[in-house]
Design an enzyme around this catalytic site. Structure first.
Site, short mmCIF file in Angstrom:
data_model
loop_
_atom_site.label_atom_id
_atom_site.label_comp_id
_atom_site.label_asym_id
_atom_site.label_seq_id
_atom_site.Cartn_x
_atom_site.Cartn_y
_atom_site.Cartn_z
N LYS A 1 0.90 -1.28 -0.06
CA LYS A 1 -0.01 -0.16 0.08
C LYS A 1 1.05 1.21 0.03
O LYS A 1 0.14 2.40 -0.20
CB LYS A 1 -0.89 -0.10 1.08
CG LYS A 1 -1.99 -1.13 1.17
CD LYS A 1 -2.82 -1.07 -0.04
CE LYS A 1 -3.90 -2.14 -0.12
NZ LYS A 1 -4.79 -1.82 -1.37
N SER B 1 -2.83 -12.58 3.57
CA SER B 1 -3.55 -12.36 2.21
C SER B 1 -2.25 -12.84 1.20
O SER B 1 -2.48 -13.24 -0.09
CB SER B 1 -3.70 -10.92 1.81
OG SER B 1 -2.62 -9.91 2.34
#
Lengths: 373, 97
Positions: free
Chosen positions: A104, A322
């Site tokens: 991110k 994830s």
């Protein structure tokens, strides 16, 4: 061939031909690191722009934490490959090595940069506010600290204590929202705060901000293509905000439409894969276009947890669930093809999940089951 | 061991699972323990069962159940006894970004 981009990078020259048949990459890097010149140019240009735009104090952003974003290694993942003799290789893009510990950092930097360039975000006057499951918030907070702007974040109250402490340590103010409403509830909280405000907020809305996927189109995608010498045949990654999937996939599609672009999501609306969305039961991000995907697959939480543990124990890579889901999906994909180069994303660091109990599940559960799609 | 009494329990349903409970955000059930309350819930709404339980009947390890503000993992797990008017929450993982 569709186009050629020529970039001059202070001693470096990059020729980038788009189109598989005419791919030509010549990099003379000022850092003497093969393959890093083009991306150094992008980062330096970004920092220069932000410096000119100015933060509260006149600070040089050269060699700041911003310069460490991107250009992550591409790691071979033998635990995900079919085995000796197979002509399939699997690689993971080590996004957990970004300074904020996750993929991110890239969209957060791009979102801030575009906000400043467009005039929507004045770091001297505005507070950046957004909803997050944690990682984008950490990236915003990191940038806010380095660039001297204020960050407020709405985050479900059940975010791990490590994440909340990290965010507060970086100087962010948190609005904790109902855990049962997830990030959809956090988004509603931000919209409510912004609606009642007197214009003090810059709300980039990462779920609907085109800069999210563009960051991956302009950096992650080109890096993957270069690091595989243009040999990538399959890209597979999970869907959260969908920015990584959309940006990388669009770049690869532009390069060669025959590269498979596989979108993965959890197999159940109630799952343990932080950061990933079960699209059928979630608010679908505005930046998502399902038509970009050439295939859709699902992964169970138990398979993802098992692969997350294997990554730690067999590859020495501490990544989050994830990333484990991505590698589990890549491993299943690798078993289904005879030859190819499969690339997935190692989204974030496992140190962010140390308080989770799945690390301690029995060894018998540590091998991914060969369940069919 | 069979429980001695049945408590009135309110179970809070997370948004991803509300399509299985006719869009209800809370469901009232009976049960003396967490396990009994969840069994009552899945009897009333059978489509929920595979999302909460393995095929062998065990609660899936990643399903987060809270009694008030307390994770039942740190109480007595599914055998945690419930006071009358207890509030249970099924808490989802945090999705996306």
């Amino acid at each position: 061939m569709t186009s050629v981009v020529v970039a001059f990078t202070g001693g470096a020259v990059v020729l980038w031909g788009l189109g598989r048949n005419l791919l030509t990459v010549n990099v003379l890097s000022p850092l003497s690191l093969p393959g890093r010149g083009f991306f150094s140019y992008q980062v330096f240009a970004t920092m220069s722009t932000l410096h000119v735009a100015g933060a509260k104090q006149s600070r040089s952003l050269d060699s700041s934490v911003l310069s460490a974003i991107g250009r992550t290694p591409l790691l071979r993942l033998q635990c995900a490959e079919p085995g000796p003799g197979a002509r399939v290789r699997v690689f993971g893009k080590a996004e957990f090595m970004n300074p904020g510990g996750s993929v991110k950092d890239r969209p957060a930097l791009r979102i801030v940069k575009e906000g400043i360039e467009s005039g929507r975000f004045d770091p001297n006057r505005h507070v950046l506010i957004d909803a997050t499951s944690g990682n984008t918030g950490i990236a915003y907070a990191m940038l806010g600290a380095a660039m001297s702007f204020t960050v407020e974040l709405a985050i479900p109250a059940n975010a791990s204590s490590e994440r909340k402490r990290l965010l507060r340590s970086l100087g962010a103010t948190l609005h904790l929202t109902d855990p049962l409403e997830g990030t959809d509830g956090a988004q509603a909280k931000v919209r409510n705060l912004v609606a009642k405000s007197n214009g003090q907020y810059f709300y980039p809305d990462q779920y609907n901000n085109e800069a999210n996927w563009r960051s991956h189109f302009e950096t992650t995608g080109p890096e993957i293509l270069q690091q595989t010498n243009g040999e990538i045949t399959h890209f597979i990654t999970g869907l959260g905000t969908t920015g990584t999937f959309m940006g990388v996939s669009r770049y690869l599609q532009q390069f060669d439409d025959s590269i498979a672009r596989v979108a993965m999501q959890p197999d159940s609306p109630l799952h343990g894969l932080e950061g990933l969305k079960h699209m059928a039961t979630a608010r679908v991000p505005g930046i998502y276009d399902a038509d970009i995907a050439t295939d859709q697959v699902v992964i169970s939480t138990s398979d993802a947890y098992a692969m997350t543990r294997r990554m730690a124990r067999e590859e020495g890579l501490m990544v989050g669930p994830s990333a484990g889901a991505n590698v589990a999906a890549a491993a299943r994909l690798a078993r289904s093809i005879d030859v190819g180069t499969v690339v997935t994303i190692l989204c974030d660091t496992g140190s962010r999940y140390l308080s989770d109990s799945f690390w301690d599940e029995p060894e018998s559960a540590t091998h991914v089951q060969s369940t069919p799609d | 061991m069979e429980s001695q009494k049945t408590s009135s329990v309110k179970i809070r349903i997370p948004t991803p699972l509300r399509s299985y409970t006719n869009d209800q955000s809370t469901v009232a059930v009976g049960g003396a323990t967490v396990e009994e309350a969840l069994q009552s819930l899945t009897q009333a709404y059978p489509a929920l069962e595979p999302h909460l339980y393995h095929e062998n009947g065990e609660l899936r390890s990643f399903v987060n159940i809270y009694l008030g503000d307390d994770d039942i993992r740190y109480l007595n797990g599914p055998d945690t006894e419930l006071p009358d008017d207890a509030e249970l929450s099924i808490v989802p993982s945090i999705a996306g970004g």
